[in-house]
Enzyme design. Structure first.
Site, short mmCIF file in Angstrom:
data_model
loop_
_atom_site.label_atom_id
_atom_site.label_comp_id
_atom_site.label_asym_id
_atom_site.label_seq_id
_atom_site.Cartn_x
_atom_site.Cartn_y
_atom_site.Cartn_z
N GLY A 1 0.85 -1.19 0.00
CA GLY A 1 0.00 0.00 0.00
C GLY A 1 0.88 1.23 0.00
O GLY A 1 1.96 1.24 0.61
N ASN B 1 -1.92 4.38 12.38
CA ASN B 1 -2.50 5.34 13.34
C ASN B 1 -3.35 6.39 12.63
O ASN B 1 -4.21 7.01 13.25
CB ASN B 1 -1.37 5.99 14.15
CG ASN B 1 -0.54 6.97 13.36
OD1 ASN B 1 -0.83 8.16 13.32
ND2 ASN B 1 0.53 6.50 12.71
N TYR C 1 -5.56 8.71 2.91
CA TYR C 1 -4.78 7.53 3.32
C TYR C 1 -5.46 6.87 4.53
O TYR C 1 -5.69 5.66 4.54
CB TYR C 1 -3.36 8.00 3.65
CG TYR C 1 -2.46 7.00 4.33
CD1 TYR C 1 -2.05 5.85 3.67
CD2 TYR C 1 -1.98 7.23 5.63
CE1 TYR C 1 -1.19 4.95 4.30
CE2 TYR C 1 -1.13 6.35 6.25
CZ TYR C 1 -0.73 5.20 5.58
OH TYR C 1 0.11 4.31 6.20
N LYS D 1 -7.38 3.20 5.23
CA LYS D 1 -7.07 2.25 6.32
C LYS D 1 -8.35 1.90 7.09
O LYS D 1 -8.57 0.74 7.45
CB LYS D 1 -6.01 2.83 7.26
CG LYS D 1 -4.63 3.01 6.62
CD LYS D 1 -4.08 1.70 6.10
CE LYS D 1 -2.62 1.80 5.66
NZ LYS D 1 -2.15 0.56 4.99
C1 15L Z 1 2.13 6.06 8.51
O1 15L Z 1 1.18 5.29 8.45
C2 15L Z 1 2.85 6.47 7.28
O2 15L Z 1 2.91 5.46 6.31
C3 15L Z 1 4.24 7.00 7.57
O3 15L Z 1 4.66 7.71 6.44
C4 15L Z 1 4.25 7.90 8.81
O4 15L Z 1 3.47 9.04 8.57
C5 15L Z 1 3.69 7.17 10.01
O5 15L Z 1 2.40 6.67 9.70
C6 15L Z 1 3.58 8.08 11.24
O6 15L Z 1 2.48 8.40 11.67
O7 15L Z 1 4.64 8.47 11.73
#
Ligand code: 15L
Length: 261
Positions: free
Chosen positions: A67, A106, A130, A134
């Site tokens: 992803g 998160n 994004y 999720k």
């Molecule tokens: C994520 O899910 C992202 O893929 C990554 O790029 C960061 O942003 C990470 O979370 C985060 O929250 O530090």
């Protein structure tokens, strides 16, 4: 393992092999140099290509890492996170594969303000398209857990990095070794049903509930605090601390849902 050549995959693939798992790698790009095991180069959003792998390989679980790891248009986010998840889950059902473990984020709850402990019971509150992807992927997992009895574990990963790099990541860091521990636990926990956990290390400054992970056998060992004296403060620290998603919950990331000509 989908996304096996990605940043998490490159750590998790050898890590799970070290822990005794036999792993079939899958990615849109060919296998990294040095990797000898079974490998399929395909797009996990293609249900026919995915089904063909399951016809070949008698797997007993799927780790879905593939992803795009950042913000994109809504359609691209849905393809990247939801369509891939659905294509894999259809194949699991067809081949009676009992377990699905997902690299969620998160950012599924990234717009939750920083107040008390962040629990897994909090409402879906994405900070980006994004994050919407999720949330929707987790919803498909929940549906397939209820309909077909698949054990589906969603790991809402914090900041997967070799070391914490900012004040925020002193709370949200997931070390490489803890990442392997977490996925191993999610793959082997007895009968988890549909479960959600927060994927971070045992950080002194953590404010996301680690108990759901511990209940599945994830015992994190690392603590970002060990690196605190190497992390410089920055003018963004305060805004990044306001919400779970840090920079993803700030205005700089806003964009329209759809790309126009
Ligand atoms: C994520 O899910 C992202 O893929 C990554 O790029 C960061 O942003 C990470 O979370 C985060 O929250 O530090």
């Amino acid at each position: 393992m989908t996304g096996a050549a990605g940043s998490i995959g490159q750590v998790l693939l050898p890590g799970l092999i070290d822990r005794g798992h036999e792993v079939v790698g899958l990615d849109r790009v060919p296998q990294p140099e040095g990797h000898e095991g079974p490998w399929y180069t395909l797009d996990a959003a293609d249900p026919d290509a995915v089904a063909a792998v399951f016809d070949e390989e008698p797997v007993d679980g799927v780790v879905h890492l593939a992803g795009h790891p950042g913000e994109a248009s809504l359609p691209d986010s849905l393809t990247s996170h939801v369509v891939t998840t659905a294509a894999l889950l259809d194949a699991l059902v067809e081949h009676h594969v009992p377990r699905f473990v997902y690299a969620s984020s998160n950012h599924a709850v990234g717009r939750t303000p920083h107040r008390d402990l962040l629990t897994v019971g909090t409402r879906p509150r994405p900070d980006t398209f994004y994050g919407v992807g999720k949330v929707a992927a987790e919803a498909v997992m929940s549906l397939y857990a209820d309909r077909y009895g698949i054990d589906a574990v969603s790991c809402r990963i914090g900041s997967f990095l070799p070391q914490p790099e900012s004040v925020r990541t002193l709370s949200t860091w997931l070390s490489h070794d803890d990442c392997v521990r977490m996925f191993d636990a999610a793959l082997t926990a007895p009968a988890p049903g549909y479960a959600v956990l927060y994927g971070i290390s045992a950080n002194t400054r953590a404010w996301w509930d680690l108990e759901p992970g511990r209940a599945l056998g994830y015992a994190p060992q690392d603590d970002a605090e060990d690196f605190a004296d190497r992390v410089a403060s920055s003018p963004e620290d305060e805004t990044e601390a306001a919400h779970v998603g840090g920079p993803f919950a700030t205005e700089g990331i806003h964009r329209p849902a759809l790309d126009r000509a």
